[in-house]
Design a protein around this motif. Structure first.
Motif, short mmCIF file in Angstrom:
data_model
loop_
_atom_site.label_atom_id
_atom_site.label_comp_id
_atom_site.label_asym_id
_atom_site.label_seq_id
_atom_site.Cartn_x
_atom_site.Cartn_y
_atom_site.Cartn_z
N ARG A 112 -23.08 1.10 -78.24
CA ARG A 112 -22.39 2.25 -77.65
C ARG A 112 -23.28 2.87 -76.57
NH1 ARG A 112 -20.30 7.44 -81.09
NH2 ARG A 112 -22.43 7.38 -81.89
N SER A 113 -24.47 3.31 -76.95
CA SER A 113 -25.35 3.97 -75.98
C SER A 113 -26.35 3.01 -75.36
CB SER A 113 -26.10 5.12 -76.64
OG SER A 113 -27.07 4.63 -77.57
N ASP A 141 -22.21 2.62 -72.15
CA ASP A 141 -22.96 3.62 -71.38
C ASP A 141 -23.76 2.97 -70.25
OD1 ASP A 141 -24.35 5.77 -70.44
OD2 ASP A 141 -25.29 6.30 -72.35
N PRO A 142 -23.31 3.15 -69.00
CA PRO A 142 -24.05 2.59 -67.87
C PRO A 142 -25.45 3.17 -67.73
CG PRO A 142 -21.83 3.24 -67.21
CD PRO A 142 -22.06 3.81 -68.58
N ALA A 147 -28.49 -1.27 -70.81
CA ALA A 147 -27.83 -1.63 -69.56
C ALA A 147 -28.79 -1.60 -68.39
CB ALA A 147 -26.66 -0.68 -69.30
N GLN A 148 -29.67 -0.62 -68.36
CA GLN A 148 -30.63 -0.50 -67.27
C GLN A 148 -31.61 -1.67 -67.28
OE1 GLN A 148 -30.66 1.99 -64.81
NE2 GLN A 148 -28.66 2.44 -65.70
N GLN A 149 -32.06 -2.09 -68.45
CA GLN A 149 -33.03 -3.18 -68.52
C GLN A 149 -32.44 -4.52 -68.11
OE1 GLN A 149 -35.21 -3.59 -72.17
NE2 GLN A 149 -36.19 -1.59 -72.02
N HIS A 150 -31.15 -4.71 -68.35
CA HIS A 150 -30.55 -6.02 -68.10
C HIS A 150 -29.67 -6.07 -66.85
CE1 HIS A 150 -31.78 -8.22 -71.76
NE2 HIS A 150 -31.90 -6.99 -72.25
N VAL A 158 -24.14 -7.74 -67.75
CA VAL A 158 -23.81 -6.46 -68.41
C VAL A 158 -22.34 -6.16 -68.15
CG1 VAL A 158 -24.33 -4.01 -68.59
CG2 VAL A 158 -26.18 -5.64 -68.13
N LEU A 159 -21.62 -5.94 -69.24
CA LEU A 159 -20.18 -5.64 -69.17
C LEU A 159 -19.96 -4.26 -69.79
CD1 LEU A 159 -17.24 -6.62 -68.62
CD2 LEU A 159 -17.24 -7.50 -70.97
#
Length: 377
Positions: A112-113, A141-142, A147-150, A158-159
């Motif tokens: 989720r996060s 969560d963008p 998400a930031q790492q990948h 990242v989807l």
């Protein structure tokens, strides 16, 4: 890290109630997102799925882990390939056991996060232990760390789910179903007819809140959720949802239809409610029907709710029309709405605060207190 929880009154109008109710529309939006990104997804996944020895591991923590537990058997059956669900909490604690074979691996992370310590550590450990690993991150969560790492990595995709699926209430509802639907559509292909049927079935459940209220008014002290195949994972998620939203005030149990007889059946008493998720598979359904009959003989007709696809009736079975032909992993979406509503209405009955059931912070939306220990090379 602890997300700030919203303040809301108990009952209709809470964030949790809104996030449960929005799900049919969120599912339709999720399908549109997958369709829009289909070319990118196929370009990333195509070469990997072409590898005969590819291992696909679905991972997450808590509810996010249960996304994988529902999806894995459904995907394995349809794709005829090796797909496993391993929680990040298990993977991080025993990476050399989880990744004992150094084969080409696609690690699918649900979050989720994306800020849970285990979510981040799982991908890092996979990179450390395996020579050939790619990452598919499905998250709500963008801005999350995962998400930031990948986001810019060559071997990662990242989807994102719809923005409103990033639940603000304590319990994961829209986030669970949107990540599950995303995974199924990513691997099985676009299926507008199925998504439409699921959304309509979800709306049927939401229109039946009076039935949920009548069930809750029986004031069960224990609730048992049972299912087979992909629906065993759904039973686990359902039990957790009741525990979370009611701050542990109602004892919950989960098992498979066959496994329940082997000891766990001892929990049954005259204050128990049993919910059976009936499979759409004709063979598997026989076992669900058997345990339903046995439970009704043990604790009474009205104490057992059997959810099934098909026309509604006036008995204890709860039918959902229009989803008679969908696979069980998809069927989990409208089924879980019943469990979410049971949790919400029970929380209201006992005077809890469903948006923030642990105001003292003893349990948090993003887990705290986890130390990630380095794995020595």
């Amino acid at each position: 890290m602890t997300d700030t929880l919203p303040t809301a009154t108990v009952g209709d109008g809470t964030v949790t109630e809104r996030e449960i109710s929005q799900q049919p529309d969120v599912w339709r939006e999720t399908a549109r997102i997958i369709t829009d990104r289909r070319a990118e997804l196929d370009a990333f996944l195509g070469p990997l799925l072409g590898l005969p020895d590819l291992r696909v591991v679905l991972t997450g923590a808590g509810t996010s882990a249960f996304v994988g537990e529902v999806a894995a058997p459904g995907l394995s059956r349809r794709l005829h390939r090796r797909i496993e669900a391993i929680a990040t909490t298990d993977l991080v604690a025993d990476p050399l056991g989880s990744f004992s074979e150094d084969v080409p691996t696609l690690l699918v992370s649900f979050a989720r996060s994306g800020n849970s310590p285990e979510s981040l550590a799982a991908t890092e450990l996979a990179d450390q232990v395996l020579q050939r690993v790619h990452h598919l991150v499905i998250t709500c969560d963008p801005e999350g760390r995962l998400a930031q790492q990948h986001g810019d990595r060559d071997r990662s995709f990242v989807l994102f789910t719809p923005a409103r699926a990033n639940d603000q209430g304590f319990a994961m509802t829209s986030s669970f179903t949107s990540m599950l639907l995303s995974a199924l559509l990513v691997f099985l292909g676009d299926d507008d007819a199925t998504v439409s049927a699921l959304a309509t079935a979800g709306e049927q459940v939401l229109a039946s809140r009076d039935r949920v209220q009548r069930i809750v008014e029986r004031e069960p002290e224990r609730i048992v959720y049972l299912g087979s195949g992909p629906l065993t994972g759904l039973s686990r998620e359902s039990a957790l949802k009741m525990l979370e939203i009611t701050a542990g005030s109602v004892d919950t149990y989960f098992d498979s239809a066959l496994g329940f007889r082997h000891g766990p059946k001892a929990v049954l008493d005259d204050r128990t409610l049993a919910v059976v998720y009936t499979s759409n598979d004709p063979y598997t359904r026989q076992y669900d029907q058997d345990i339903t009959r046995e439970l009704r003989e043990a604790i009474g007709q009205d104490a057992v709710i059997a959810l099934r696809a098909g026309a509604a009736d006036d008995g204890a079975d709860w039918g959902l029309e229009g989803v008679e032909q969908v696979d069980d992993a998809f069927l989990a979406l409208p089924y879980v709405v019943v469990a979410q509503l049971l949790g919400l209405h029970t929380s209201v009955r006992i005077g809890a605060t469903p948006d923030n059931p642990f105001p003292g912070g003893s349990v948090n939306r993003v887990v705290q207190g986890v130390t990630i220990h380095p794995l020595e090379a």
